[in-house]
Scaffold this motif. Structure first.
Motif, PDB file in Angstrom:
ATOM      1  N   GLY A 159      87.913  28.325  29.518  1.00 50.39           N
ATOM      2  CA  GLY A 159      86.900  29.341  29.785  1.00 50.39           C
ATOM      3  C   GLY A 159      86.689  29.648  31.252  1.00 50.39           C
ATOM      4  O   GLY A 159      85.789  30.409  31.611  1.00 50.39           O
ATOM      5  N   ALA A 160      87.539  29.082  32.134  1.00 48.54           N
ATOM      6  CA  ALA A 160      87.408  29.336  33.576  1.00 48.54           C
ATOM      7  C   ALA A 160      87.992  30.697  33.930  1.00 48.54           C
ATOM      8  O   ALA A 160      89.007  31.126  33.371  1.00 48.54           O
ATOM      9  CB  ALA A 160      88.112  28.243  34.367  1.00 48.54           C
ATOM     10  N   THR A 190      82.415  37.598  30.421  1.00 45.49           N
ATOM     11  CA  THR A 190      82.242  37.097  31.779  1.00 45.49           C
ATOM     12  C   THR A 190      81.074  37.798  32.465  1.00 45.49           C
ATOM     13  O   THR A 190      80.673  38.911  32.078  1.00 45.49           O
ATOM     14  CB  THR A 190      83.512  37.321  32.628  1.00 45.49           C
ATOM     15  OG1 THR A 190      83.724  38.724  32.804  1.00 45.49           O
ATOM     16  CG2 THR A 190      84.734  36.721  31.962  1.00 45.49           C
ATOM     17  N   ASP A 191      80.528  37.157  33.492  1.00 46.77           N
ATOM     18  CA  ASP A 191      79.497  37.806  34.297  1.00 46.77           C
ATOM     19  C   ASP A 191      80.091  39.076  34.902  1.00 46.77           C
ATOM     20  O   ASP A 191      81.234  39.068  35.376  1.00 46.77           O
ATOM     21  CB  ASP A 191      79.037  36.874  35.413  1.00 46.77           C
ATOM     22  CG  ASP A 191      78.375  35.612  34.869  1.00 46.77           C
ATOM     23  OD1 ASP A 191      77.918  35.630  33.710  1.00 46.77           O
ATOM     24  OD2 ASP A 191      78.329  34.604  35.611  1.00 46.77           O
ATOM     25  N   PRO A 192      79.362  40.191  34.893  1.00 46.29           N
ATOM     26  CA  PRO A 192      79.908  41.455  35.387  1.00 46.29           C
ATOM     27  C   PRO A 192      80.523  41.358  36.778  1.00 46.29           C
ATOM     28  O   PRO A 192      81.559  41.986  37.050  1.00 46.29           O
ATOM     29  CB  PRO A 192      78.701  42.393  35.356  1.00 46.29           C
ATOM     30  CG  PRO A 192      77.852  41.855  34.248  1.00 46.29           C
ATOM     31  CD  PRO A 192      78.011  40.361  34.312  1.00 46.29           C
ATOM     32  N   GLY A 193      79.923  40.578  37.669  1.00 45.22           N
ATOM     33  CA  GLY A 193      80.449  40.460  39.020  1.00 45.22           C
ATOM     34  C   GLY A 193      81.767  39.733  39.114  1.00 45.22           C
ATOM     35  O   GLY A 193      82.415  39.754  40.168  1.00 45.22           O
ATOM     36  N   PHE A 291      83.514  22.187  30.511  1.00 45.67           N
ATOM     37  CA  PHE A 291      83.928  23.217  31.453  1.00 45.67           C
ATOM     38  C   PHE A 291      82.930  24.375  31.392  1.00 45.67           C
ATOM     39  O   PHE A 291      82.767  24.981  30.320  1.00 45.67           O
ATOM     40  CB  PHE A 291      85.320  23.753  31.115  1.00 45.67           C
ATOM     41  CG  PHE A 291      86.423  22.741  31.227  1.00 45.67           C
ATOM     42  CD1 PHE A 291      86.823  22.253  32.461  1.00 45.67           C
ATOM     43  CD2 PHE A 291      87.092  22.293  30.102  1.00 45.67           C
ATOM     44  CE1 PHE A 291      87.853  21.340  32.567  1.00 45.67           C
ATOM     45  CE2 PHE A 291      88.122  21.381  30.186  1.00 45.67           C
ATOM     46  CZ  PHE A 291      88.495  20.897  31.425  1.00 45.67           C
ATOM     47  N   PRO A 292      82.239  24.721  32.482  1.00 39.84           N
ATOM     48  CA  PRO A 292      81.394  25.926  32.471  1.00 39.84           C
ATOM     49  C   PRO A 292      82.240  27.133  32.055  1.00 39.84           C
ATOM     50  O   PRO A 292      83.290  27.388  32.637  1.00 39.84           O
ATOM     51  CB  PRO A 292      80.915  26.031  33.919  1.00 39.84           C
ATOM     52  CG  PRO A 292      81.012  24.632  34.448  1.00 39.84           C
ATOM     53  CD  PRO A 292      82.214  24.033  33.785  1.00 39.84           C
ATOM     54  N   SER A 293      81.797  27.848  31.039  1.00 42.86           N
ATOM     55  CA  SER A 293      82.647  28.849  30.404  1.00 42.86           C
ATOM     56  C   SER A 293      82.203  30.274  30.700  1.00 42.86           C
ATOM     57  O   SER A 293      81.013  30.570  30.764  1.00 42.86           O
ATOM     58  CB  SER A 293      82.658  28.628  28.890  1.00 42.86           C
ATOM     59  OG  SER A 293      83.415  29.622  28.233  1.00 42.86           O
ATOM     60  N   GLN A 294      83.199  31.150  30.832  1.00 47.72           N
ATOM     61  CA  GLN A 294      82.962  32.584  30.913  1.00 47.72           C
ATOM     62  C   GLN A 294      83.571  33.290  29.697  1.00 47.72           C
ATOM     63  O   GLN A 294      83.778  34.499  29.717  1.00 47.72           O
ATOM     64  CB  GLN A 294      83.574  33.146  32.205  1.00 47.72           C
ATOM     65  CG  GLN A 294      82.847  32.729  33.471  1.00 47.72           C
ATOM     66  CD  GLN A 294      81.511  33.421  33.618  1.00 47.72           C
ATOM     67  OE1 GLN A 294      81.349  34.568  33.223  1.00 47.72           O
ATOM     68  NE2 GLN A 294      80.525  32.736  34.187  1.00 47.72           N
TER      69      GLN A 294
END
Length: 372
Positions: A159-160, A190-193, A291-294
């Motif tokens: 998810g990275a 994912t975060d827009p940025g 894992f911090p996921s996007q």
């Protein structure tokens, strides 16, 4: 064993068999082992499929291609519809790989990328992930003499996501005769940025191919629909290589009906992101490393064999890390709210076993097959 079987076995020698996610059974039964859209497609899509009248005709892609191109901000010459995103992998391997050629992949990587590379007869260079993310400088070094780089971002199974500035430097560092295949299956989550400006990148880097699927936020997994974005020359080549009528009439009707349903997709993605954040907070509270996921899943260091019995109580199933190159981990797809509540309860029961909680500071990815 026949000669044909021996020939097939030789080609398949290094190719692991794909194991699909299993479905649990029970009151909140759910397949949290496959990254599917829990809410399903918009009602308009369901209506379009029920009223489909053209099944006796060969499918015509023209109008849908034009509409999808406008949606992506490109011309129709820069897009090709595919039978899911997997078909694009096979086509790219057919065109650009083969015996004596090299493909670069993160390790652990997305299995279909390795499969098509090995089936083509190409050599596979594996570049270990760093804390779950692609090591872009190392992959750029590995690209010298290579023909294809497979780059899922967000990555599956971690998810990275690739940082946009680093991605731009990476594209500049990779030789122009090496195709960079940017798989954006999870872009919407994912975060827009963190979403790269693909239209500009395609204009400035003609060796970039962007791969997208309509299985996730569009919820068309069962219809197998995706598309490629690339330069006009690469799209022409892909169209010549693909089979005629590769996307069926039902998938085309669903895409056409789904295109204006931006509100439904926004709602669906927002719910998945909200449940993903709740899951990560719970993992943090319980002391599980993850894992911090996007993406639309979270991968945590939890032995699947110990988590599975707790999940079975609620009829849930998640994906064993062993299937994804991460033994000792479990990948948890985000489902609808009642399923996730049951999942969190199972995690709390699992956390009662202290040996399951990973020690902080341990290496997050196996460093195997390092490419120097």
């Amino acid at each position: 064993m026949s000669q044909l079987e021996r020939l097939a076995e030789e080609r398949l020698r290094l190719v692991p068999a794909y194991r699909p996610g299993v479905r649990g059974t029970g009151p909140a039964s759910g397949k949290l082992s496959a990254n599917e859209a829990p809410l399903g497609p918009a009602p308009a899509v369901r209506s379009a499929l029920l009223s489909l009248q053209s099944m006796h005709r060969y499918p015509e892609h023209g109008a849908v291609t034009e509409d999808l191109a406008r949606h992506a901000g490109l011309r129709a010459d820069n897009i090709m519809l595919t039978n899911g995103s997997d078909e694009l992998c096979y086509l790219l391997a057919t065109l650009f790989l083969g015996p004596g050629r090299v493909a670069v992949i993160g390790s652990p990587g997305y299995q279909i990328d390795a499969t098509v590379s090995l089936l083509s007869g190409a050599e596979l260079r594996r570049v270990p992930l760093v804390d779950g993310a692609h090591d872009l400088p190392a992959m750029a070094r590995a690209a010298h003499g290579a023909s294809v780089i497979w780059l899922p971002s967000p990555h599956n199974p971690t998810g990275a996501v690739c940082d946009s500035d680093e991605l731009e430097r990476f594209l500049s560092d990779v030789p122009r005769d090496c195709a960079v295949v940017l798989d954006e299956a999870y872009r919407s989550f994912t975060d827009p940025g963190l979403r790269p400006d693909v239209v500009r990148l395609l204009r400035e880097h003609p060796h970039l191919v962007v791969q997208r699927t309509l299985s996730k936020d569009w919820a068309l997994a069962g219809l197998r629909a995706g598309y490629a974005l690339a330069s006009e020359g690469v799209i022409r080549a892909l169209r010549r290589a693909c089979s005629p009528f590769n996307v069926n009439s039902a998938a085309l009707a669903a895409i056409q009906a789904a295109l204006p349903e931006e509100g439904w997709r926004t709602m669906s993605v927002a719910q998945i992101r909200q449940e993903r954040e709740r899951l990560e907070r719970e993992l943090e509270r319980l002391g599980f490393e993850y894992f911090p996921s996007q993406a639309s899943f979270v991968t945590a260091r939890i032995e699947h064999s110990r988590l599975a019995p707790e999940l079975a109580v609620a009829g849930l199933a998640v994906r064993p890390g062993e299937d994804l190159g991460l033994p000792g981990w479990s990948r948890i797809s985000i489902g609808w709210a009642p399923q996730m509540a049951q999942l969190r309860a199972a995690l709390r029961r699992t956390a009662a076993h202290p040996t399951l909680i990973a020690r902080r500071g341990e290496q997050l990815c196996p460093r195997v097959h390092r490419f120097a």
